[in-house]
Design a protein around this motif. Structure first.
Motif, PDB file in Angstrom:
ATOM      1  N   TYR A 147       0.762  -1.220   0.035  1.00 29.39           N
ATOM      2  CA  TYR A 147      -0.058  -0.066   0.206  1.00 29.39           C
ATOM      3  C   TYR A 147       0.861   1.322  -0.042  1.00 29.39           C
ATOM      4  O   TYR A 147       0.661   2.198  -0.949  1.00 29.39           O
ATOM      5  N   SER A 148       1.947   1.277   0.747  1.00 27.33           N
ATOM      6  CA  SER A 148       2.811   2.415   0.912  1.00 27.33           C
ATOM      7  C   SER A 148       3.524   2.640  -0.450  1.00 27.33           C
ATOM      8  O   SER A 148       3.553   3.776  -0.865  1.00 27.33           O
ATOM      9  N   GLN A 149       3.850   1.551  -1.064  1.00 31.11           N
ATOM     10  CA  GLN A 149       4.553   1.609  -2.421  1.00 31.11           C
ATOM     11  C   GLN A 149       3.622   2.345  -3.528  1.00 31.11           C
ATOM     12  O   GLN A 149       4.060   3.227  -4.293  1.00 31.11           O
ATOM     13  N   ALA A 150       2.772   1.722  -3.271  1.00 32.50           N
ATOM     14  CA  ALA A 150       1.417   2.434  -4.302  1.00 32.50           C
ATOM     15  C   ALA A 150       1.224   3.698  -4.283  1.00 32.50           C
ATOM     16  O   ALA A 150       0.810   4.256  -5.066  1.00 32.50           O
ATOM     17  N   GLU A 151       1.290   4.221  -2.841  1.00 27.26           N
ATOM     18  CA  GLU A 151       0.953   5.668  -2.514  1.00 27.26           C
ATOM     19  C   GLU A 151       2.104   6.410  -3.077  1.00 27.26           C
ATOM     20  O   GLU A 151       1.830   7.424  -3.735  1.00 27.26           O
ATOM     21  N   HIS A 152       3.265   5.980  -2.880  1.00 28.87           N
ATOM     22  CA  HIS A 152       4.303   6.526  -3.328  1.00 28.87           C
ATOM     23  C   HIS A 152       4.451   6.816  -4.900  1.00 28.87           C
ATOM     24  O   HIS A 152       4.735   7.762  -5.272  1.00 28.87           O
ATOM     25  N   ASP A 153       4.194   5.747  -5.564  1.00 28.77           N
ATOM     26  CA  ASP A 153       4.310   5.770  -6.892  1.00 28.77           C
ATOM     27  C   ASP A 153       3.133   6.578  -7.535  1.00 28.77           C
ATOM     28  O   ASP A 153       3.364   7.445  -8.361  1.00 28.77           O
ATOM     29  N   PHE A 154       1.950   6.551  -6.958  1.00 31.03           N
ATOM     30  CA  PHE A 154       1.014   7.627  -7.270  1.00 31.03           C
ATOM     31  C   PHE A 154       1.209   8.942  -7.378  1.00 31.03           C
ATOM     32  O   PHE A 154       1.221   9.886  -8.036  1.00 31.03           O
ATOM     33  N   ALA A 155       1.941   9.356  -6.133  1.00 31.43           N
ATOM     34  CA  ALA A 155       2.341  10.599  -5.704  1.00 31.43           C
ATOM     35  C   ALA A 155       3.430  11.002  -6.890  1.00 31.43           C
ATOM     36  O   ALA A 155       3.292  12.291  -7.241  1.00 31.43           O
ATOM     37  N   LYS A 156       4.453  10.067  -7.103  1.00 32.33           N
ATOM     38  CA  LYS A 156       5.222  10.456  -8.064  1.00 32.33           C
ATOM     39  C   LYS A 156       4.456  10.746  -9.397  1.00 32.33           C
ATOM     40  O   LYS A 156       5.066  11.582 -10.254  1.00 32.33           O
ATOM     41  N   GLU A 157       3.703  10.150  -9.895  1.00 32.91           N
ATOM     42  CA  GLU A 157       2.878  10.300 -11.276  1.00 32.91           C
ATOM     43  C   GLU A 157       2.409  11.580 -11.121  1.00 32.91           C
ATOM     44  O   GLU A 157       2.193  12.265 -12.245  1.00 32.91           O
ATOM     45  N   LEU A 158       1.540  11.852 -10.072  1.00 32.01           N
ATOM     46  CA  LEU A 158       1.076  13.123  -9.813  1.00 32.01           C
ATOM     47  C   LEU A 158       1.993  14.382  -9.955  1.00 32.01           C
ATOM     48  O   LEU A 158       1.788  15.345 -10.467  1.00 32.01           O
ATOM     49  N   GLU A 159       3.214  14.359  -9.364  1.00 26.12           N
ATOM     50  CA  GLU A 159       4.409  15.079  -9.539  1.00 26.12           C
ATOM     51  C   GLU A 159       4.637  15.318 -10.945  1.00 26.12           C
ATOM     52  O   GLU A 159       4.997  16.411 -11.305  1.00 26.12           O
ATOM     53  N   GLU A 160       4.989  14.452 -11.588  1.00 27.28           N
ATOM     54  CA  GLU A 160       5.258  14.376 -13.047  1.00 27.28           C
ATOM     55  C   GLU A 160       4.148  15.040 -13.832  1.00 27.28           C
ATOM     56  O   GLU A 160       4.589  15.796 -14.785  1.00 27.28           O
ATOM     57  N   LEU A 161       2.712  14.718 -13.432  1.00 33.22           N
ATOM     58  CA  LEU A 161       1.836  15.317 -14.449  1.00 33.22           C
ATOM     59  C   LEU A 161       1.637  16.952 -14.094  1.00 33.22           C
ATOM     60  O   LEU A 161       1.634  17.799 -14.815  1.00 33.22           O
ATOM     61  N   ALA A 162       1.841  17.067 -12.828  1.00 34.58           N
ATOM     62  CA  ALA A 162       1.981  18.558 -12.511  1.00 34.58           C
ATOM     63  C   ALA A 162       3.186  19.487 -13.253  1.00 34.58           C
ATOM     64  O   ALA A 162       2.992  20.456 -13.519  1.00 34.58           O
ATOM     65  N   HIS A 163       4.331  18.610 -13.175  1.00 32.65           N
ATOM     66  CA  HIS A 163       5.617  19.193 -13.603  1.00 32.65           C
ATOM     67  C   HIS A 163       5.261  19.661 -15.143  1.00 32.65           C
ATOM     68  O   HIS A 163       5.481  20.783 -15.703  1.00 32.65           O
ATOM     69  N   ARG A 164       4.684  18.600 -16.006  1.00 30.24           N
ATOM     70  CA  ARG A 164       4.168  18.707 -17.561  1.00 30.24           C
ATOM     71  C   ARG A 164       3.264  19.830 -17.753  1.00 30.24           C
ATOM     72  O   ARG A 164       3.331  20.470 -18.428  1.00 30.24           O
TER      73      ARG A 164
END
Length: 76
Positions: free
Chosen positions: A48-65
Motif C-alpha cells: 500500500y505504501s509503495q502504491a501511494e508513493h508511485d501514485f504521488a510520483k505520477e502526480l508530481e510528473e503530471l503537475a510538472h508537465r
C-alpha cells in the motif's frame, strides 16, 4: 487504511484455516496464526505504501508537465 489492512489480513488467515484439517490447525496453533496475520499486515502495508508513493510520483510528473505546458502557452 490500517483497519482495512488488518481486516484483509484476518480474512486471509481465516481462509487459510479453512483449507487445513483440524489436526493441522491445532498443530499450528493460535499464536502462529496470529504471527501469520501480523506478517500479512506488514506485507500489505508495504504494498500500500509503495502504491501511494508511485501514485504521488505520477502526480508530481503530471503537475510538472502541466506547469511546463502552461508556461509555454503564456509566452505565445
Amino acid at each position: 487504511m490500517t483497519v482495512k489492512i488488518k481486516g484483509h489480513a484476518k480474512q486471509v488467515v481465516e481462509r487459510f484455516k479453512i483449507m487445513l484439517d483440524d489436526g493441522q490447525t491445532e498443530a499450528i496453533g493460535d499464536e502462529h496464526f496470529s504471527e501469520l496475520e501480523t506478517l500479512i499486515e506488514a506485507a500489505l502495508g508495504v504494498v500500500y505504501s509503495q502504491a501511494e508513493h508511485d501514485f504521488a510520483k505520477e502526480l508530481e510528473e503530471l503537475a510538472h508537465r502541466l506547469r511546463k505546458k502552461s508556461s509555454s502557452i503564456s509566452k505565445d
